[in-house]
Scaffold this motif. Structure first.
Motif, PDB file in Angstrom:
ATOM      1  N   ALA A 189      42.967  26.473  39.870  1.00  0.00           N
ATOM      2  CA  ALA A 189      42.320  27.605  40.542  1.00  0.00           C
ATOM      3  C   ALA A 189      41.693  28.552  39.527  1.00  0.00           C
ATOM      4  O   ALA A 189      40.567  29.047  39.720  1.00  0.00           O
ATOM      5  CB  ALA A 189      43.336  28.345  41.411  1.00  0.00           C
ATOM      6  N   ALA A 190      42.415  28.807  38.412  1.00  0.00           N
ATOM      7  CA  ALA A 190      41.872  29.686  37.376  1.00  0.00           C
ATOM      8  C   ALA A 190      40.619  29.083  36.741  1.00  0.00           C
ATOM      9  O   ALA A 190      39.639  29.795  36.480  1.00  0.00           O
ATOM     10  CB  ALA A 190      42.932  29.944  36.310  1.00  0.00           C
ATOM     11  N   GLN A 191      40.631  27.787  36.498  1.00  0.00           N
ATOM     12  CA  GLN A 191      39.458  27.133  35.912  1.00  0.00           C
ATOM     13  C   GLN A 191      38.264  27.192  36.850  1.00  0.00           C
ATOM     14  O   GLN A 191      37.132  27.438  36.418  1.00  0.00           O
ATOM     15  CB  GLN A 191      39.796  25.683  35.564  1.00  0.00           C
ATOM     16  CG  GLN A 191      40.770  25.534  34.403  1.00  0.00           C
ATOM     17  CD  GLN A 191      41.170  24.099  34.151  1.00  0.00           C
ATOM     18  OE1 GLN A 191      40.941  23.224  34.994  1.00  0.00           O
ATOM     19  NE2 GLN A 191      41.766  23.823  33.001  1.00  0.00           N
ATOM     20  N   LYS A 194      36.987  30.728  36.827  1.00  0.00           N
ATOM     21  CA  LYS A 194      36.242  30.963  35.594  1.00  0.00           C
ATOM     22  C   LYS A 194      34.849  30.344  35.666  1.00  0.00           C
ATOM     23  O   LYS A 194      33.857  30.972  35.292  1.00  0.00           O
ATOM     24  CB  LYS A 194      37.015  30.393  34.416  1.00  0.00           C
ATOM     25  CG  LYS A 194      36.323  30.561  33.077  1.00  0.00           C
ATOM     26  CD  LYS A 194      37.143  29.948  31.957  1.00  0.00           C
ATOM     27  CE  LYS A 194      36.426  30.055  30.627  1.00  0.00           C
ATOM     28  NZ  LYS A 194      37.223  29.428  29.529  1.00  0.00           N
ATOM     29  N   ALA A 195      34.785  29.113  36.146  1.00  0.00           N
ATOM     30  CA  ALA A 195      33.490  28.444  36.269  1.00  0.00           C
ATOM     31  C   ALA A 195      32.575  29.179  37.235  1.00  0.00           C
ATOM     32  O   ALA A 195      31.370  29.334  36.976  1.00  0.00           O
ATOM     33  CB  ALA A 195      33.696  26.995  36.722  1.00  0.00           C
ATOM     34  N   ALA A 196      33.156  29.651  38.361  1.00  0.00           N
ATOM     35  CA  ALA A 196      32.348  30.394  39.335  1.00  0.00           C
ATOM     36  C   ALA A 196      31.832  31.697  38.732  1.00  0.00           C
ATOM     37  O   ALA A 196      30.667  32.077  38.931  1.00  0.00           O
ATOM     38  CB  ALA A 196      33.176  30.670  40.589  1.00  0.00           C
ATOM     39  N   ALA A 197      32.698  32.398  37.963  1.00  0.00           N
ATOM     40  CA  ALA A 197      32.278  33.650  37.332  1.00  0.00           C
ATOM     41  C   ALA A 197      31.167  33.389  36.310  1.00  0.00           C
ATOM     42  O   ALA A 197      30.208  34.165  36.210  1.00  0.00           O
ATOM     43  CB  ALA A 197      33.477  34.317  36.662  1.00  0.00           C
ATOM     44  N   ASP A 199      29.002  30.939  36.388  1.00  0.00           N
ATOM     45  CA  ASP A 199      27.775  30.626  37.130  1.00  0.00           C
ATOM     46  C   ASP A 199      27.132  31.891  37.681  1.00  0.00           C
ATOM     47  O   ASP A 199      25.904  32.059  37.622  1.00  0.00           O
ATOM     48  CB  ASP A 199      28.094  29.653  38.270  1.00  0.00           C
ATOM     49  CG  ASP A 199      28.493  28.273  37.761  1.00  0.00           C
ATOM     50  OD1 ASP A 199      28.184  27.970  36.596  1.00  0.00           O
ATOM     51  OD2 ASP A 199      29.116  27.514  38.527  1.00  0.00           O
ATOM     52  N   LEU A 200      27.967  32.798  38.224  1.00  0.00           N
ATOM     53  CA  LEU A 200      27.429  34.052  38.754  1.00  0.00           C
ATOM     54  C   LEU A 200      26.815  34.896  37.642  1.00  0.00           C
ATOM     55  O   LEU A 200      25.749  35.499  37.817  1.00  0.00           O
ATOM     56  CB  LEU A 200      28.533  34.831  39.466  1.00  0.00           C
ATOM     57  CG  LEU A 200      29.050  34.230  40.786  1.00  0.00           C
ATOM     58  CD1 LEU A 200      30.240  35.033  41.309  1.00  0.00           C
ATOM     59  CD2 LEU A 200      27.940  34.199  41.838  1.00  0.00           C
ATOM     60  N   ALA A 201      27.501  34.948  36.483  1.00  0.00           N
ATOM     61  CA  ALA A 201      26.964  35.722  35.358  1.00  0.00           C
ATOM     62  C   ALA A 201      25.640  35.138  34.872  1.00  0.00           C
ATOM     63  O   ALA A 201      24.700  35.870  34.554  1.00  0.00           O
ATOM     64  CB  ALA A 201      27.983  35.752  34.223  1.00  0.00           C
ATOM     65  N   GLU A 202      25.571  33.813  34.815  1.00  0.00           N
ATOM     66  CA  GLU A 202      24.330  33.173  34.388  1.00  0.00           C
ATOM     67  C   GLU A 202      23.200  33.445  35.378  1.00  0.00           C
ATOM     68  O   GLU A 202      22.060  33.725  34.987  1.00  0.00           O
ATOM     69  CB  GLU A 202      24.556  31.666  34.255  1.00  0.00           C
ATOM     70  CG  GLU A 202      23.330  30.879  33.809  1.00  0.00           C
ATOM     71  CD  GLU A 202      22.871  31.225  32.411  1.00  0.00           C
ATOM     72  OE1 GLU A 202      21.726  30.875  32.064  1.00  0.00           O
ATOM     73  OE2 GLU A 202      23.660  31.854  31.668  1.00  0.00           O
ATOM     74  N   ALA A 203      23.528  33.400  36.674  1.00  0.00           N
ATOM     75  CA  ALA A 203      22.516  33.699  37.693  1.00  0.00           C
ATOM     76  C   ALA A 203      22.045  35.142  37.582  1.00  0.00           C
ATOM     77  O   ALA A 203      20.844  35.432  37.705  1.00  0.00           O
ATOM     78  CB  ALA A 203      23.087  33.420  39.088  1.00  0.00           C
ATOM     79  N   ASP A 204      22.988  36.081  37.340  1.00  0.00           N
ATOM     80  CA  ASP A 204      22.608  37.486  37.198  1.00  0.00           C
ATOM     81  C   ASP A 204      21.756  37.684  35.948  1.00  0.00           C
ATOM     82  O   ASP A 204      20.791  38.461  35.957  1.00  0.00           O
ATOM     83  CB  ASP A 204      23.875  38.345  37.130  1.00  0.00           C
ATOM     84  CG  ASP A 204      23.561  39.836  37.076  1.00  0.00           C
ATOM     85  OD1 ASP A 204      23.023  40.355  38.075  1.00  0.00           O
ATOM     86  OD2 ASP A 204      23.835  40.477  36.037  1.00  0.00           O
ATOM     87  N   ARG A 205      22.112  36.972  34.855  1.00  0.00           N
ATOM     88  CA  ARG A 205      21.313  37.088  33.635  1.00  0.00           C
ATOM     89  C   ARG A 205      19.883  36.599  33.864  1.00  0.00           C
ATOM     90  O   ARG A 205      18.915  37.248  33.449  1.00  0.00           O
ATOM     91  CB  ARG A 205      21.973  36.271  32.519  1.00  0.00           C
ATOM     92  CG  ARG A 205      21.284  36.424  31.159  1.00  0.00           C
ATOM     93  CD  ARG A 205      21.826  35.410  30.167  1.00  0.00           C
ATOM     94  NE  ARG A 205      21.427  34.064  30.515  1.00  0.00           N
ATOM     95  CZ  ARG A 205      20.239  33.540  30.218  1.00  0.00           C
ATOM     96  NH1 ARG A 205      19.322  34.262  29.589  1.00  0.00           N
ATOM     97  NH2 ARG A 205      19.947  32.305  30.565  1.00  0.00           N
ATOM     98  N   ILE A 206      19.768  35.463  34.540  1.00  0.00           N
ATOM     99  CA  ILE A 206      18.439  34.925  34.825  1.00  0.00           C
ATOM    100  C   ILE A 206      17.641  35.892  35.688  1.00  0.00           C
ATOM    101  O   ILE A 206      16.443  36.120  35.463  1.00  0.00           O
ATOM    102  CB  ILE A 206      18.571  33.558  35.504  1.00  0.00           C
ATOM    103  CG1 ILE A 206      19.183  32.539  34.536  1.00  0.00           C
ATOM    104  CG2 ILE A 206      17.213  33.058  36.004  1.00  0.00           C
ATOM    105  CD1 ILE A 206      19.471  31.202  35.162  1.00  0.00           C
ATOM    106  N   ARG A 207      18.332  36.507  36.683  1.00  0.00           N
ATOM    107  CA  ARG A 207      17.638  37.474  37.548  1.00  0.00           C
ATOM    108  C   ARG A 207      17.154  38.673  36.745  1.00  0.00           C
ATOM    109  O   ARG A 207      16.011  39.132  36.895  1.00  0.00           O
ATOM    110  CB  ARG A 207      18.579  37.930  38.659  1.00  0.00           C
ATOM    111  CG  ARG A 207      17.964  38.953  39.618  1.00  0.00           C
ATOM    112  CD  ARG A 207      18.976  39.409  40.653  1.00  0.00           C
ATOM    113  NE  ARG A 207      20.098  40.085  40.019  1.00  0.00           N
ATOM    114  CZ  ARG A 207      20.078  41.352  39.634  1.00  0.00           C
ATOM    115  NH1 ARG A 207      18.983  42.084  39.808  1.00  0.00           N
ATOM    116  NH2 ARG A 207      21.135  41.891  39.080  1.00  0.00           N
TER     117      ARG A 207
END
Length: 319
Positions: A189-191, A194-197, A199-207
């Motif tokens: 669950a932690a992994q 972490k992966a979801a976070a 992905d979200l951070a990468e999406a926010d960076r791209i935005r």
């Protein structure tokens, strides 16, 4: 005497038929071991057969079909985790006949091993407890099929000596202690979190990068527009001043006239909008207005060929 023996034989045959001691039938995929006076005599296959009553007996009926047994075995991994394995073994009596009946799989399966299933379980348990400790828990899950194949090869060789062929050995389930299973679930669950976070951070960076690039391009275009606008205004002012100066008005008067014109246009727009109630006028507004009147008079006089003598205005007569 002969008649008595004949009657005895007839009675024996009748009794044998009734009790099943003379004729018997062996079903398909089965073999029957016949003993004569307590000693192995022969092996018969499927079909209709006869034996000597009270002398021959059916010692055993051996099934040649593939059978299956399941075992629960506890083993320990390299990282000291005790796990429970559910193992399924499929096996059958060897079909080999050999050069003599004593070398056949049917003979060995009956005479050489008292409890073949229990012995097979011991062999599989020993093989698993020898192979599993070299693997970590994760490797056991990843390589369980390879482990089962190695165990099957080892146990098959051992069971062949007792007249059995081990078809396959399968590890059908790996049971973990409750605390270990909970820990693994938490780690997974932690992994995933972490992966979801990430992905979200990468999406926010791209935005953000996309927005910044778009904003930079917009500001660049706006700057170009403002620069072009200023160039146009400067060119318009230059043309206006040149036109005013062609009438004979000096540079200072021309500048003041242009400022007054700009102010008049501003007042016109102010009157159209009607959204403000306060107007701030320059301190020399009256002087600028008087100058504008004098310039208008000078312009009219110039058209008639006269030289005006108004204060602050310099003109020259027509040639």
């Amino acid at each position: 005497m002969f008649v008595i023996l004949l009657l005895a034989l007839i009675v024996l045959i009748i009794v044998s038929i009734v009790t099943g001691n003379l004729f018997y039938v062996v079903k398909q995929q089965h073999a029957v071991i016949i003993e004569r006076l307590g000693k192995f005599h022969r092996i018969v296959g499927a079909g209709f057969h006869a034996k000597i009553p009270f002398i021959d007996r059916k010692a055993a009926t051996v099934s040649l079909r593939t059978m299956k047994n399941g075992f629960d075995i506890d083993v320990k991994t390299e990282d000291n985790v005790t796990i429970g394995l559910e193992v399924s073994a499929q096996y059958h009596v060897s079909y080999e006949l050999g050069n003599a009946p004593q070398e056949s799989g049917v003979y060995k399966s009956y005479y050489m091993l008292q409890q073949p299933v229990a012995q097979m379980r011991d062999f599989i348990t020993d093989a698993l407890r020898s192979s599993i400790p070299v693997y970590t828990l994760d490797e056991v899950f990843a390589k369980k099929d390879d482990i089962a194949k190695d165990v099957n090869a080892t146990v098959s060789e051992q069971m062949a000596a007792y007249g059995f062929t081990l078809v396959s050995t399968l590890i059908t389930k790996i049971a973990l202690p409750a605390e270990v299973e909970n820990s693994m679930n938490q780690i997974n669950a932690a992994q995933r979190t972490k992966a979801a976070a990430q992905d979200l951070a990468e999406a926010d960076r791209i935005r953000r990068v996309t927005e910044a690039i778009a904003e930079a391009e917009a500001m660049e275009k706006a700057g170009e527009g403002i620069a072009n606008q200023r160039k146009a205004i400067a060119a318009g002012i230059k043309d206006s001043l040149e036109i005013i100066q062609e009438t004979g008005v000096g540079n200072d008067e021309a500048n003041q006239l242009f400022m007054f014109t700009q102010w008049a246009e501003m007042m016109n727009e102010f009157a159209k909008s009607g959204k403000s109630a306060t107007v701030v006028l320059p301190s020399d507004f009256r002087q600028a207005a008087s100058m504008f009147e004098q310039m208008v008079v000078a312009s009219e006089t110039s058209k008639q060929g006269d030289v005006p003598a108004g204060p602050g205005v310099g003109t020259s007569p027509r040639p």
